[in-house]
Motif scaffolding. Structure first.
Motif, PDB file in Angstrom:
ATOM      1  N   MET A 134       0.836  -1.200   0.000  1.00 24.01           N
ATOM      2  CA  MET A 134       0.000   0.000   0.000  1.00 24.01           C
ATOM      3  C   MET A 134       0.874   1.254   0.000  1.00 24.01           C
ATOM      4  O   MET A 134       1.113   1.865   1.027  1.00 24.01           O
ATOM      5  CB  MET A 134      -0.874   0.023   1.266  1.00 24.01           C
ATOM      6  CG  MET A 134      -1.901  -1.084   1.348  1.00 24.01           C
ATOM      7  SD  MET A 134      -3.408  -0.639   0.491  1.00 24.01           S
ATOM      8  CE  MET A 134      -4.237   0.374   1.736  1.00 24.01           C
ATOM      9  N   THR A 135       1.349   1.601  -1.179  1.00 22.88           N
ATOM     10  CA  THR A 135       2.156   2.823  -1.255  1.00 22.88           C
ATOM     11  C   THR A 135       1.726   3.686  -2.429  1.00 22.88           C
ATOM     12  O   THR A 135       1.071   3.224  -3.352  1.00 22.88           O
ATOM     13  CB  THR A 135       3.665   2.504  -1.453  1.00 22.88           C
ATOM     14  OG1 THR A 135       3.778   1.607  -2.549  1.00 22.88           O
ATOM     15  CG2 THR A 135       4.288   1.904  -0.216  1.00 22.88           C
ATOM     16  N   PRO A 148       3.531   5.843   2.292  1.00 22.29           N
ATOM     17  CA  PRO A 148       2.504   4.836   2.561  1.00 22.29           C
ATOM     18  C   PRO A 148       1.120   5.344   2.211  1.00 22.29           C
ATOM     19  O   PRO A 148       0.781   6.491   2.497  1.00 22.29           O
ATOM     20  CB  PRO A 148       2.632   4.590   4.065  1.00 22.29           C
ATOM     21  CG  PRO A 148       3.369   5.751   4.604  1.00 22.29           C
ATOM     22  CD  PRO A 148       4.221   6.277   3.509  1.00 22.29           C
ATOM     23  N   ALA A 149       0.323   4.514   1.571  1.00 19.64           N
ATOM     24  CA  ALA A 149      -1.043   4.889   1.215  1.00 19.64           C
ATOM     25  C   ALA A 149      -1.983   4.511   2.346  1.00 19.64           C
ATOM     26  O   ALA A 149      -2.898   3.710   2.178  1.00 19.64           O
ATOM     27  CB  ALA A 149      -1.457   4.216  -0.089  1.00 19.64           C
ATOM     28  N   ARG A 150      -1.718   5.051   3.520  1.00 19.66           N
ATOM     29  CA  ARG A 150      -2.651   4.867   4.636  1.00 19.66           C
ATOM     30  C   ARG A 150      -2.471   6.047   5.583  1.00 19.66           C
ATOM     31  O   ARG A 150      -1.418   6.670   5.598  1.00 19.66           O
ATOM     32  CB  ARG A 150      -2.393   3.542   5.346  1.00 19.66           C
ATOM     33  CG  ARG A 150      -1.103   3.506   6.095  1.00 19.66           C
ATOM     34  CD  ARG A 150      -0.830   2.128   6.690  1.00 19.66           C
ATOM     35  NE  ARG A 150       0.550   1.754   6.478  1.00 19.66           N
ATOM     36  CZ  ARG A 150       1.587   2.352   7.078  1.00 19.66           C
ATOM     37  NH1 ARG A 150       1.405   3.349   7.918  1.00 19.66           N
ATOM     38  NH2 ARG A 150       2.821   1.970   6.819  1.00 19.66           N
ATOM     39  N   ASP A 196      -1.265   2.359  -4.910  1.00 17.17           N
ATOM     40  CA  ASP A 196      -1.458   0.928  -4.670  1.00 17.17           C
ATOM     41  C   ASP A 196      -0.970   0.167  -5.899  1.00 17.17           C
ATOM     42  O   ASP A 196       0.175   0.296  -6.262  1.00 17.17           O
ATOM     43  CB  ASP A 196      -2.936   0.605  -4.404  1.00 17.17           C
ATOM     44  CG  ASP A 196      -3.253   0.725  -2.921  1.00 17.17           C
ATOM     45  OD1 ASP A 196      -2.303   0.950  -2.155  1.00 17.17           O
ATOM     46  OD2 ASP A 196      -4.411   0.598  -2.547  1.00 17.17           O
ATOM     47  N   ASP A 197      -1.870  -0.555  -6.554  1.00 18.12           N
ATOM     48  CA  ASP A 197      -1.446  -1.316  -7.736  1.00 18.12           C
ATOM     49  C   ASP A 197      -1.914  -0.674  -9.028  1.00 18.12           C
ATOM     50  O   ASP A 197      -1.730  -1.224 -10.099  1.00 18.12           O
ATOM     51  CB  ASP A 197      -2.004  -2.749  -7.661  1.00 18.12           C
ATOM     52  CG  ASP A 197      -1.432  -3.476  -6.469  1.00 18.12           C
ATOM     53  OD1 ASP A 197      -0.258  -3.216  -6.130  1.00 18.12           O
ATOM     54  OD2 ASP A 197      -2.151  -4.289  -5.858  1.00 18.12           O
ATOM     55  N   PRO A 206      -6.872   6.784   2.693  1.00 18.26           N
ATOM     56  CA  PRO A 206      -5.598   7.484   2.783  1.00 18.26           C
ATOM     57  C   PRO A 206      -5.742   8.897   2.229  1.00 18.26           C
ATOM     58  O   PRO A 206      -6.505   9.116   1.292  1.00 18.26           O
ATOM     59  CB  PRO A 206      -4.660   6.643   1.911  1.00 18.26           C
ATOM     60  CG  PRO A 206      -5.543   5.859   1.026  1.00 18.26           C
ATOM     61  CD  PRO A 206      -6.843   5.672   1.729  1.00 18.26           C
TER      62      PRO A 206
END
Lengths: 227, 355
Positions: free
Chosen positions: B1-2, B23-25, B59-60, B184
């Motif tokens: 999760m980045t 970080p994607a949070r 993310d992806d 996020p």
């Protein structure tokens, strides 16, 4: 006696011309104004100058060139004739073409101003809310530009009704076909038929006044931009 | 999760050159002085501006690379602008539903009512957007962005255009997003206090370059960064409410390094709070003082000492593994013989509860 039969025909032709011209102008002018308001094209000023040309050109000059272009020996008229059609000079179609070109700045400029005033932000917001560019044009830009559309429609309509030089040159003042009210009034005055001229002039003034009142009442924020 | 972002933006004398992985949070603060490129970077992430040779992956999902550029309306994001920018031709409800209607039912993860309740705007729904106050407008704008159930929330200084009172009024709402939602967020600000309250992670931007990134309390106490200097220097401690003292009207807050005792706050036992310790409110002693009015004393180890102007020094302490700043005079530092590794007691005169 109020209006002669020829006067009534002229009135009908005038309003038919104004309605068709206004609709055509809104359809053509909206994308053009939108593009002019948003483009960063460096030669945009040239196109703006072309659109504004009818504001400064004597109507007879424009009418003269249109007459030549649309006549059977002109490039447009010749092409139409070659395709099997009738050259638009001295026809109602010719009047529409002339009016559209002549009234173009009165429609494009208020629309361009309105679109510029909105700015990019509302459309960016729309994009972040999942609206495609076309979607946001209709759901955000057009509603926000409503005062501009009203101004454009009224000016385009009124300017077409009030046209004289261009329609005289290109239409040739043919009663029942291309004679519009403004020319009919001129004819009456020339023939010293002042009663007829009064009826037509007064009628036109009253109608213009009512039209503007309705628009003002519909939209308090509406402003007629003096060209 | 980045979130991975690489942008090189060159525009009339200004260059933005970033290569980021965050970080994607939680909330990532994008902090820097005015004109350092924060907004440009955020707009590039949203796709509101196209820049060649950019790369962006959330993310992806790749939003931009050499072959692709996903237009903003196809990105799962919410954007809150500095000015609320509500649609003036629509009511508040119309504004909220604008985005919602364009999101397929299956992708609506945030119930419409939640967005309204979180921002406390139910009573405004039928109002025209131009009759709202600045703070109300911005709350509607935030709810409008949430209503599309974004996978990433981008906020560009949503408080900057507001007066102080509205700002204080809006902050708790933004904080509640952090606690209630799993979205996020990237939060742009040039106010350190907002960052200290809201952010978990921090990107420090200066003149178009990323100076440093990291967890917010690490970043605030890094003595090699400008954040840990000046009168606003402060550290952050995350603590848990363990109980209230009925007799003296106090609240007990525990963190790994000990217990804070502060005037009673209406936070239930078990609740998480964030404390802000101004560097100037932390003094140092070599022995634990017993006869003192100060309640909050912690055993600490000196980590780093560097001069702060001519008369003062900034000391970075570790209480357990929590970094804390203390600003004292040069004279005291010499007299106490402070150097890295030395054991001291940190006396905290006052703390601010952030949330």
């Amino acid at each position: 006696m109020m209006f002669s039969e020829a006067d009534l025909t002229a009135l009908v032709i005038t309003f038919k011309l104004a309605v068709i011209t206004t609709i055509t102008l809104l359809l053509l002018g909206t994308p053009l104004a939108w593009w002019l308001a948003r483009t960063h094209w460096r030669f945009k000023f040239m196109l703006e100058a072309v659109v504004a040309l009818p504001l400064v050109l004597p109507p007879t000059v424009l009418g003269f060139y249109l007459l030549i272009a649309l006549g059977p020996n002109g490039p447009v008229g010749g092409l139409v004739e070659w395709l099997g059609g009738r050259p638009p000079a001295f026809t109602f179609a010719g009047l529409v073409i002339g009016s559209v070109i002549y009234s173009m700045p009165f429609v494009v400029q208020p629309l361009q101003d309105a679109f510029s005033t909105i700015g990019r932000r509302p459309l960016e917001v729309a994009a972040t809310l999942r609206a495609s560019p076309l979607d946001s044009f209709f759901s955000v830009a057009v509603p926000l530009a409503r005062p501009g559309f009203l101004t454009a429609a009224v000016l385009g309509f009124a300017h077409t009704v009030g046209e004289f030089g261009v329609v005289l040159m290109i239409g040739g003042n043919i009663p029942g076909a291309t004679q519009v009210v403004s020319i009919a009034i001129y004819d009456h005055v020339e023939g010293l038929e002042y009663a007829h001229a009064h009826w037509l002039s007064g009628g036109l003034m009253l109608m213009s006044f009512i039209m503007l009142m309705v628009v003002y009442a519909l939209n308090r924020r509406f402003r007629v931009v003096r060209p | 999760m980045t979130i991975e972002a690489r942008f090189h933006i060159n525009r009339g004398g200004f260059t933005l050159d970033v290569d980021l992985s965050v970080p994607a949070r939680g909330v990532t603060g994008l902090f820097g002085p005015s004109g350092c490129g924060k907004t440009s970077l955020l707009r590039a992430i949203a796709g509101l501006e196209y820049h060649r040779d950019g790369f962006l992956k959330v993310d992806d999902t790749i939003w931009q690379d050499a072959e692709r550029f996903v237009p903003p309306h196809r990105r799962s994001l919410g954007y809150v602008f500095q000015e609320a920018s509500l649609f003036t031709h629509l009511t508040v409800r119309g504004n909220l539903e604008y985005g919602l209607r364009r999101v397929p039912r299956a992708e609506r993860r945030i119930p419409f009512n939640n967005a309204i309740e979180l921002l406390g705007i139910r009573h405004l729904l039928e109002r025209r957007s131009d009759t709202l106050s600045g703070g109300e407008r911005q709350r509607v704008a935030i709810a409008r962005a949430l209503a599309v159930s974004p996978g990433l929330l981008l906020m560009d200084e949503p408080l900057a255009a507001l007066d102080l009172a509205s700002r204080q009024g809006l902050l708790p709402y933004i904080e509640s997003l952090h606690d209630e939602l799993e979205i996020p967020a990237i939060y742009v600000s040039h106010t350190l206090e907002e960052i200290a309250r809201l952010a978990d992670h921090l990107i420090l931007l200066e003149a178009g370059r990323v100076v440093a990134t990291g967890a917010v309390n690490e970043m605030l106490t890094r003595l090699d960064l400008p954040l840990a200097h000046g009168s606003g220097a402060a550290s952050i401690v995350e603590a848990v409410v363990v109980g209230h003292d009925q007799e003296y009207h106090l609240t007990h807050l525990d963190f790994v390094g000990g217990r804070f005792i502060v005037p009673r706050r209406a936070v239930p036992t078990g609740g998480h709070v964030r404390l802000r310790l101004a560097a100037r409110d932390v003094s140092l002693t070599l022995e634990r003082q017993s006869q003192t009015s100060i309640q909050n004393i912690f055993a600490a180890t000196v980590d780093q000492v560097i001069p702060e102007g001519k008369a003062q020094v900034m000391v970075r302490l570790l209480v357990a593994d929590v970094p804390i700043l203390s600003r004292i005079t040069q004279k005291s530092a010499v007299e106490l013989n402070l150097k890295p590794g030395k054991s001291v007691y940190a006396q905290v005169k006052s703390v601010t509860l952030l949330a």
